[in-house]
Scaffold this motif. Sequence first.
Motif, mmCIF file in Angstrom:
data_model
loop_
_atom_site.group_PDB
_atom_site.id
_atom_site.type_symbol
_atom_site.label_atom_id
_atom_site.label_comp_id
_atom_site.label_asym_id
_atom_site.label_seq_id
_atom_site.Cartn_x
_atom_site.Cartn_y
_atom_site.Cartn_z
ATOM 1 N N ALA A 462 -7.702 -1.200 1.969
ATOM 2 C CA ALA A 462 -6.679 -0.167 1.798
ATOM 3 C C ALA A 462 -5.701 -0.549 0.694
ATOM 4 C CB ALA A 462 -5.934 0.050 3.116
ATOM 5 N N ALA A 463 -5.349 -1.828 0.607
ATOM 6 C CA ALA A 463 -4.452 -2.283 -0.458
ATOM 7 C C ALA A 463 -5.085 -2.058 -1.823
ATOM 8 C CB ALA A 463 -4.111 -3.755 -0.260
ATOM 9 N N GLN A 464 -6.360 -2.351 -1.931
ATOM 10 C CA GLN A 464 -7.066 -2.122 -3.192
ATOM 11 C C GLN A 464 -7.071 -0.633 -3.552
ATOM 12 O OE1 GLN A 464 -11.377 -2.358 -3.068
ATOM 13 N NE2 GLN A 464 -11.411 -3.503 -4.993
ATOM 14 N N GLU A 465 -7.388 0.225 -2.579
ATOM 15 C CA GLU A 465 -7.461 1.664 -2.835
ATOM 16 C C GLU A 465 -6.098 2.240 -3.197
ATOM 17 O OE1 GLU A 465 -9.136 3.201 0.707
ATOM 18 O OE2 GLU A 465 -11.085 2.204 0.421
ATOM 19 N N ALA A 466 -5.034 1.655 -2.641
ATOM 20 C CA ALA A 466 -3.684 2.160 -2.911
ATOM 21 C C ALA A 466 -3.092 1.569 -4.180
ATOM 22 C CB ALA A 466 -2.775 1.848 -1.724
ATOM 23 N N GLY A 467 -3.839 0.722 -4.868
ATOM 24 C CA GLY A 467 -3.323 0.119 -6.090
ATOM 25 C C GLY A 467 -2.336 -1.005 -5.851
ATOM 26 N N MET A 468 -2.296 -1.542 -4.635
ATOM 27 C CA MET A 468 -1.390 -2.653 -4.311
ATOM 28 C C MET A 468 -2.154 -3.957 -4.487
ATOM 29 S SD MET A 468 0.447 -1.055 -0.937
ATOM 30 C CE MET A 468 0.813 0.702 -0.843
ATOM 31 N N ASP A 469 -2.415 -4.320 -5.720
ATOM 32 C CA ASP A 469 -3.278 -5.459 -6.003
ATOM 33 C C ASP A 469 -2.684 -6.782 -5.556
ATOM 34 O OD1 ASP A 469 -5.402 -4.010 -7.041
ATOM 35 O OD2 ASP A 469 -4.588 -4.018 -9.073
ATOM 36 N N ASP A 470 -1.349 -6.863 -5.493
ATOM 37 C CA ASP A 470 -0.751 -8.122 -5.028
ATOM 38 C C ASP A 470 -1.178 -8.413 -3.587
ATOM 39 O OD1 ASP A 470 0.707 -5.929 -4.140
ATOM 40 O OD2 ASP A 470 2.673 -6.882 -4.385
ATOM 41 N N ILE A 471 -1.105 -7.407 -2.716
ATOM 42 C CA ILE A 471 -1.514 -7.597 -1.325
ATOM 43 C C ILE A 471 -3.032 -7.733 -1.240
ATOM 44 C CG2 ILE A 471 -1.510 -6.572 0.982
ATOM 45 C CD1 ILE A 471 1.071 -5.123 0.222
ATOM 46 N N ALA A 472 -3.740 -7.003 -2.087
ATOM 47 C CA ALA A 472 -5.203 -6.998 -2.028
ATOM 48 C C ALA A 472 -5.805 -8.373 -2.282
ATOM 49 C CB ALA A 472 -5.766 -5.986 -3.030
ATOM 50 N N TRP A 473 -5.109 -9.244 -3.034
ATOM 51 C CA TRP A 473 -5.646 -10.602 -3.206
ATOM 52 C C TRP A 473 -4.942 -11.619 -2.323
ATOM 53 C CZ3 TRP A 473 -3.595 -15.280 -4.627
ATOM 54 C CH2 TRP A 473 -2.348 -15.310 -5.281
ATOM 55 N N GLN A 474 -3.662 -11.408 -2.036
ATOM 56 C CA GLN A 474 -2.934 -12.402 -1.239
ATOM 57 C C GLN A 474 -3.391 -12.417 0.217
ATOM 58 O OE1 GLN A 474 1.188 -11.457 -1.905
ATOM 59 N NE2 GLN A 474 1.052 -11.875 -4.100
ATOM 60 N N LEU A 475 -3.726 -11.251 0.751
ATOM 61 C CA LEU A 475 -4.186 -11.210 2.140
ATOM 62 C C LEU A 475 -5.502 -11.976 2.307
ATOM 63 C CD1 LEU A 475 -3.794 -10.233 5.026
ATOM 64 C CD2 LEU A 475 -4.841 -8.054 4.379
ATOM 65 N N PRO A 476 -6.541 -11.734 1.498
ATOM 66 C CA PRO A 476 -7.748 -12.556 1.615
ATOM 67 C C PRO A 476 -7.504 -14.036 1.334
ATOM 68 C CG PRO A 476 -8.225 -10.535 0.422
ATOM 69 C CD PRO A 476 -6.743 -10.594 0.575
ATOM 70 N N ALA A 477 -6.633 -14.335 0.370
ATOM 71 C CA ALA A 477 -6.349 -15.737 0.069
ATOM 72 C C ALA A 477 -5.704 -16.435 1.265
ATOM 73 C CB ALA A 477 -5.440 -15.833 -1.155
ATOM 74 N N THR A 478 -4.893 -15.703 2.004
ATOM 75 C CA THR A 478 -4.277 -16.250 3.209
ATOM 76 C C THR A 478 -5.292 -16.415 4.327
ATOM 77 O OG1 THR A 478 -2.124 -15.271 2.653
ATOM 78 C CG2 THR A 478 -2.521 -15.808 4.969
ATOM 79 N N LEU A 479 -6.172 -15.433 4.462
ATOM 80 C CA LEU A 479 -7.102 -15.423 5.585
ATOM 81 C C LEU A 479 -8.250 -16.409 5.434
ATOM 82 C CD1 LEU A 479 -7.366 -11.570 6.116
ATOM 83 C CD2 LEU A 479 -6.440 -13.203 7.774
ATOM 84 N N HIS A 480 -8.573 -16.838 4.226
ATOM 85 C CA HIS A 480 -9.830 -17.553 4.056
ATOM 86 C C HIS A 480 -9.870 -18.877 4.818
ATOM 87 C CE1 HIS A 480 -8.396 -20.367 0.788
ATOM 88 N NE2 HIS A 480 -9.416 -21.077 1.210
ATOM 89 N N ARG A 481 -8.720 -19.499 5.023
ATOM 90 C CA ARG A 481 -8.732 -20.742 5.792
ATOM 91 C C ARG A 481 -8.971 -20.472 7.271
ATOM 92 N NH1 ARG A 481 -5.886 -21.155 1.397
ATOM 93 N NH2 ARG A 481 -5.950 -23.095 0.196
ATOM 94 N N ILE A 482 -8.526 -19.323 7.762
ATOM 95 C CA ILE A 482 -8.824 -18.949 9.154
ATOM 96 C C ILE A 482 -10.297 -18.582 9.275
ATOM 97 C CG2 ILE A 482 -8.231 -17.396 11.045
ATOM 98 C CD1 ILE A 482 -5.482 -17.056 9.814
ATOM 99 N N TYR A 483 -10.816 -17.839 8.298
ATOM 100 C CA TYR A 483 -12.237 -17.517 8.314
ATOM 101 C C TYR A 483 -13.078 -18.788 8.311
ATOM 102 C CZ TYR A 483 -11.017 -12.660 7.034
ATOM 103 O OH TYR A 483 -10.528 -11.382 7.021
#
Length: 811
Positions: A462-483
């Motif tokens: 949704a962040a990507q579709e809304a053009g909110m690229d800051d959230i679109a990369w920071q959220l996955p970058a945050t989650l990857h250690r939990i994944y």
Amino acid sequence: MDTPRDSDADTPDEWREQTRSELSGRAADVVQARDVSGGVHFHQAAGPESASAPRQLPGDVRGFVDRMAELQRLDVILTERDGSVGVSALCVIVGTAGVGKTSFAVHWAHRVTQHFPDGQLYLNLRGYDPGTPVTSNEALERFLPALGVPNVAVPTEPEARATLYRSRLAGRRVLILLDNVSSAGQVRPLLPGTPGCLVLVTSRSRLSGLVARDGAQRVTLGVLAEPHAVSLVRGVARDHRREDAIEELTELSRLCARLPLALRIAAERAASRPGMPLRELIEELRDESALWDALTAGHDDESDAVRSVFAWSYRALSADAGRLFRLLGLHPGPEFGAAAAAALADIPVNAARRLLDDLAGAHLLEQPSHDRYQFHDLLRAYSMDQVREHEDATNSHAASRRILLWYLRMADAALATIVPGSWHAPLARTEVEPERFAFPGPQEAVGWYQRERANLVAAASAAQEAGMDDIAWQLPATLHRIYAKHNHFDDWRSTSAVALPAVRRLGDRSGEALCLESLAKLHTQVRELNEGIRFHRQALAVRKEIGDRTGEASSNNGIGLALLRDHRLVEARSYFEQARRIAVETAAGTWETVALNCLAYVHLELEEFGRALELNRQVLEFYRDTGDRGAEGDALCCASRIYRGLGRLADARASIEAAVMIAREHGNHAWEGWWLVECGHVLVALDRAEEALECFHRAARLQRRIGDRGREAIAWDGTGDAYRALGRAREAVDFHRNATTVFRQLGDRWRLAVSSNSLALSLAATGATVEAGTHWSAAEQALADFTDGPASRLRDTVRARPRETRMPPKQ
């Protein structure tokens, strides 16, 4: 050394018999699946002790009415199920939107649970939601863990997943409810391959392909008969209103097109206004219907009736409830809690909870569990229409950003608790920074993460579709250690595919390197080692370009770890040495120690024990000074292996016992399971193989619970070594054979070579010389690309095998 047991087996021999039964009695618990290239892969399933019967059905429907003929039809299908040949029963429940297909299927499923002692699986495939439907591959990723397959053991290939799924269902009696299916393709990979199970599918489509090709039986739900529609309305409103006239109840039900979804909303509206004559409510709804007729072509009476009831109920909401209802159409995922709703609407959580209760009470929201809410797909579409009509673009954008920022900050708080001390991605800033949230403990953080998994993936998109690229990369970058910690590889892949393009659009080179490193770690963790190295090198190139020296150390170390995992020791050593040089130049003491520890392991694998011990002592001193007990335990395990290589077995035992004690002090089963393998090898070297079996036993059990197939197989291999040391080669063969199977599936050529040699030695000891020769040949083939000293020595050993093992089998 005390090694407490954690199974029903009281002795190593009892465990041996129990484990052999699991391995051979369940076809070695190994499922063969062909990949698209035609090669054979083997997937190690979890043992029966890790699987409990899943109970995934939603709660039964209150006030269910009629449908007796359809319920009896399903009863007949159930009784005929056991007479089917070769396949499980399949039934498709079809009908228009809002006719009550899910309620009907869930209600019947609850009536017959006793026929399915092995459990019930349920999934809403969201075939008609505004967002992307759940694919069969995603469904399998959710079903397999429920059937006892650890996340790390879930195959990546769709065909292999489907094969493992069918294997786990074989011989079981499980009810599988697939809700809101839009196409036959969503269903076919989810069909069991043997009798015993029953699959219920709900859909608005007739799914004729499933009937014609897969033998599905179809049950069609129409609108309720008039008396039953009246009964539903009366049942909902009975406790709140005096007896309404049958003529008025009949008229109300007709205005609702006798659809259960619309009837429940209308009945709840009547119940909430006990003093208002039903005639007035009917006139309001009639006026709404007339307005809707004027705005539409009016070709679909049922759809128009539902929309009219929605509008009628929506207009009766308070201003605050109406605003929340329409803003919830902006929520990115399938369900939500009160805290998420509060963030979306920018209101206190208590206020959000009251409004959500109002919406659920009006049947405009469903409440599947405590503090979890969701839309019927028709109501979600209506909500989205209302937000487009009543909220300007600025307000909608602000609300969307609030909820996405909320998910970002909550994910960051979860990371801080689940993986303490880990590096955190920068967070997108707002004009007014909220107070940082902290979870009380790991259990609460993991619970939040598990509940929000689907929403977190949806939020990145949704962040990507809304053009909110800051959230679109920071959220996955945050989650990857939990994944990485939970082995949720599908989520990791999906969010990474969003993150990298987003950060590149922003031109954030440092962030790009982080996203590349995340992809590198993903591929390395799933043993796609060449891909992992490729992404690490891309990250390294970016970091060199921007002058991020600490990042360079991290990338070099990551490349080295992937190479070390593939036993490419000389290459790995060069990268670790480079990481160390950078750390020294930048005075990054922690990174220097990390590199030294990795170098110690390289020299250990190269059997250069003196140099390995020298480095290991430096590492141990650093971690003891800094109080990093987990890293100290890892270094102690390394020390034990070094001492064992030097023949200093007393020192080896002292080191590994200290490491295991650290693991137990911290209650860390991952550490304990891995370090107990080394403890077992030390005890074998000390001629205490019976005690070693205790260590390998617990190590294998812990690795199975964690879901690490590779390390569980290493424990099996050690078990085989212990049995061979006891002169019990036949027992050893079982364990070595299954270890080689897993290493072959994982593509771990070095471990495959070592294990194949051990299997050949055990087979030769039983007199099975021809089969032993086959496995020595396999070991030699696996060693073909390795040129280091230990590999050359193992190759010489394999080639020096007895002459009789080289003879071809007799014709």
